[in-house]
Design an enzyme around this catalytic site. Structure first.
Site, PDB file in Angstrom:
ATOM      1  N   LYS A  71      17.488  65.934  58.501  1.00 40.36           N
ATOM      2  CA  LYS A  71      17.678  66.514  57.161  1.00 40.36           C
ATOM      3  C   LYS A  71      18.597  65.671  56.269  1.00 40.36           C
ATOM      4  CE  LYS A  71      16.587  71.190  58.476  1.00 40.36           C
ATOM      5  NZ  LYS A  71      16.988  72.584  58.603  1.00 40.36           N
ATOM      6  N   ASP A 108      16.567  76.013  52.894  1.00 39.74           N
ATOM      7  CA  ASP A 108      17.185  76.716  54.029  1.00 39.74           C
ATOM      8  C   ASP A 108      18.121  77.830  53.552  1.00 39.74           C
ATOM      9  OD1 ASP A 108      15.970  75.439  56.154  1.00 39.74           O
ATOM     10  OD2 ASP A 108      17.575  73.960  56.422  1.00 39.74           O
TER      11      ASP A 108
HETATM   12  P1  NDP Z   1      21.895  69.166  63.638  1.00 36.39           P
HETATM   13  O1  NDP Z   1      21.457  68.300  64.776  1.00 36.39           O
HETATM   14  O2  NDP Z   1      21.981  68.609  62.279  1.00 36.39           O
HETATM   15  O3  NDP Z   1      23.347  69.796  63.985  1.00 36.39           O
HETATM   16  C1  NDP Z   1      23.586  70.337  65.266  1.00 36.39           C
HETATM   17  C2  NDP Z   1      24.950  71.036  65.300  1.00 36.39           C
HETATM   18  O4  NDP Z   1      25.050  71.693  66.567  1.00 36.39           O
HETATM   19  C3  NDP Z   1      26.142  70.098  65.190  1.00 36.39           C
HETATM   20  O5  NDP Z   1      27.142  70.734  64.435  1.00 36.39           O
HETATM   21  C4  NDP Z   1      26.582  69.943  66.663  1.00 36.39           C
HETATM   22  O6  NDP Z   1      27.971  69.710  66.819  1.00 36.39           O
HETATM   23  C5  NDP Z   1      26.259  71.300  67.212  1.00 36.39           C
HETATM   24  N1  NDP Z   1      26.022  71.272  68.661  1.00 36.39           N
HETATM   25  C6  NDP Z   1      24.988  70.688  69.319  1.00 36.39           C
HETATM   26  N2  NDP Z   1      25.085  70.893  70.649  1.00 36.39           N
HETATM   27  C7  NDP Z   1      26.224  71.608  70.843  1.00 36.39           C
HETATM   28  C8  NDP Z   1      26.873  72.136  72.010  1.00 36.39           C
HETATM   29  N3  NDP Z   1      26.363  71.956  73.231  1.00 36.39           N
HETATM   30  N4  NDP Z   1      28.013  72.862  71.834  1.00 36.39           N
HETATM   31  C9  NDP Z   1      28.540  73.039  70.590  1.00 36.39           C
HETATM   32  N5  NDP Z   1      27.968  72.570  69.442  1.00 36.39           N
HETATM   33  C10 NDP Z   1      26.819  71.863  69.576  1.00 36.39           C
HETATM   34  O7  NDP Z   1      20.907  70.447  63.681  1.00 36.39           O
HETATM   35  P2  NDP Z   1      20.496  71.414  62.481  1.00 36.39           P
HETATM   36  O8  NDP Z   1      21.720  71.794  61.726  1.00 36.39           O
HETATM   37  O9  NDP Z   1      19.362  70.869  61.728  1.00 36.39           O
HETATM   38  O10 NDP Z   1      19.950  72.696  63.305  1.00 36.39           O
HETATM   39  C11 NDP Z   1      20.849  73.503  64.063  1.00 36.39           C
HETATM   40  C12 NDP Z   1      20.086  74.686  64.665  1.00 36.39           C
HETATM   41  O11 NDP Z   1      19.651  75.576  63.641  1.00 36.39           O
HETATM   42  C13 NDP Z   1      18.840  74.274  65.432  1.00 36.39           C
HETATM   43  O12 NDP Z   1      18.731  75.099  66.558  1.00 36.39           O
HETATM   44  C14 NDP Z   1      17.725  74.543  64.445  1.00 36.39           C
HETATM   45  O13 NDP Z   1      16.497  74.798  65.087  1.00 36.39           O
HETATM   46  C15 NDP Z   1      18.252  75.786  63.749  1.00 36.39           C
HETATM   47  N6  NDP Z   1      17.728  75.951  62.381  1.00 36.39           N
HETATM   48  C16 NDP Z   1      16.932  77.034  62.142  1.00 36.39           C
HETATM   49  C17 NDP Z   1      16.452  77.277  60.883  1.00 36.39           C
HETATM   50  C18 NDP Z   1      15.625  78.483  60.639  1.00 36.39           C
HETATM   51  O14 NDP Z   1      14.940  78.534  59.617  1.00 36.39           O
HETATM   52  N7  NDP Z   1      15.666  79.490  61.502  1.00 36.39           N
HETATM   53  C19 NDP Z   1      16.741  76.357  59.762  1.00 36.39           C
HETATM   54  C20 NDP Z   1      17.637  75.276  60.103  1.00 36.39           C
HETATM   55  C21 NDP Z   1      18.078  75.083  61.387  1.00 36.39           C
HETATM   56  P3  NDP Z   1      28.619  68.223  66.706  1.00 36.39           P
HETATM   57  O15 NDP Z   1      28.838  67.991  65.233  1.00 36.39           O
HETATM   58  O16 NDP Z   1      29.873  68.336  67.482  1.00 36.39           O
HETATM   59  O17 NDP Z   1      27.606  67.269  67.297  1.00 36.39           O
END
Ligand code: NDP
Length: 279
Positions: A71, A108
């Site tokens: 994104k 979103d």
């Molecule tokens: P990104 O990859 O951009 O961000 C992921 C985030 O999750 C980061 O802040 C990361 O932290 C954190 N993270 C990942 N693994 C862990 C862990 N094991 N423990 C703690 N924190 C963790 O993903 P998106 O923001 O694009 O998406 C996030 C979620 O939201 C996904 O599951 C996606 O499918 C869902 N989503 C759903 C939507 C809907 O319409 N329902 C719309 C948008 C997203 P760090 O910065 O430390 O790496």
């Protein structure tokens, strides 16, 4: 569905993409509205997203939804962007013009607020702070939408520096994950926008009992529909909002951007998606 020489093509790109429900939603709407269009998944390597966007310049494909983890790159590759995509510093919609231009948008936040309106009637974002877990693309869209709606945002993230950068954009406060209980005090809502738990990686154990009894708990993850976070919130008697409502809420304005009209109201895409989620 009949594909013709004039079929309008749009789709969704992400990694992984095979689990996406977006093709189900959009193709059901296309069929119900008898639009000569199709919506397909695009699978790319981590380095291949930029190549795909460059290849699609010129409008042979009407547009793309963009999901994790592209994104932020999507916004960077676009020529123009809506104010809400710029505010979120992330785009989940790219529209390809025939002139070769690429326009970025972020629906979103609209999806998130639509989900709250549907499943947590009476929730007022401006009434109390909102805690957002995560600092990636989803969290950015959420923070921008809540801030725009008058909420004070608290960003809780595993990597504190990313939480601090995001919180600073919206005048909010940042917390590391191990101080989530502090971030949850006095909130109107908690939103999980982390990908923890996806692909069996990690799982968040949140101190939800630190939230007020009136708080709404929302999880962007929709597979399973009742995630461990939502189940824990329900057990505490908190109202919950699920990720499927947000997915449908962000898909509707995306559909309009790709096919030129809003989706038809007379098709129950939630029931269709639930059938698939329930296997
Ligand atoms: P990104 O990859 O951009 O961000 C992921 C985030 O999750 C980061 O802040 C990361 O932290 C954190 N993270 C990942 N693994 C862990 C862990 N094991 N423990 C703690 N924190 C963790 O993903 P998106 O923001 O694009 O998406 C996030 C979620 O939201 C996904 O599951 C996606 O499918 C869902 N989503 C759903 C939507 C809907 O319409 N329902 C719309 C948008 C997203 P760090 O910065 O430390 O790496």
């Amino acid at each position: 569905m009949r594909i013709s020489g004039a079929t309008r093509v749009a789709g969704v790109v992400g990694r992984p993409i095979a689990h996406s429900l977006s093709p189900v939603l959009h193709n059901a709407w296309l069929a119900a509205a008898a639009i000569d269009g199709v919506y397909v998944p695009f699978s790319v390597t981590p380095e291949g997203f930029g190549d795909l966007v460059r290849a699609l310049r010129g409008g042979s494909v009407a547009g793309l939804n963009v999901t994790l983890p592209f994104k932020e790159e999507a916004l960077a590759l676009a020529d123009t962007a809506s104010p809400r995509a710029r505010a979120a510093q992330a785009a989940n919609v790219l529209v390809f013009g025939e002139d070769g231009g690429v326009h970025a948008d972020n629906t979103d936040g609209m999806g998130l607020l639509a989900a709250f309106a549907e499943q947590a009637a009476g929730f007022d974002p401006a009434a109390a702070p909102v805690a957002i877990l995560g600092a990636g693309g989803g969290a950015r869209g959420a923070a921008a939408a809540f801030a725009e709606a008058g909420a004070k945002v608290r960003i809780v993230n595993r990597t504190l520096a990313k939480a601090e950068a995001l919180a600073a954009s919206f005048g909010g406060r940042a917390y590391p994950l191990d101080r989530a209980a502090e971030a949850f005090e006095g909130v109107g809502a908690v939103v999980n926008a982390t990908s923890a738990g996806l692909a069996g990686e990690g799982r968040l154990d949140l101190p939800l009992s630190a939230t007020p009894a009136t708080a709404v708990v929302m999880d962007m993850v929709y597979k399973p529909l009742k995630t461990p976070i939502l189940a824990a919130a329900e057990a505490l008697g908190r109202r919950t909002v699920d990720g499927l409502a947000m997915l449908i809420g962000q898909a509707a304005p995306s559909f309009e951007a790709f096919y030129g009209r809003p989706p038809p109201a007379d098709v129950d895409v939630r029931a269709l998606a639930l059938q698939i989620l329930e296997g």
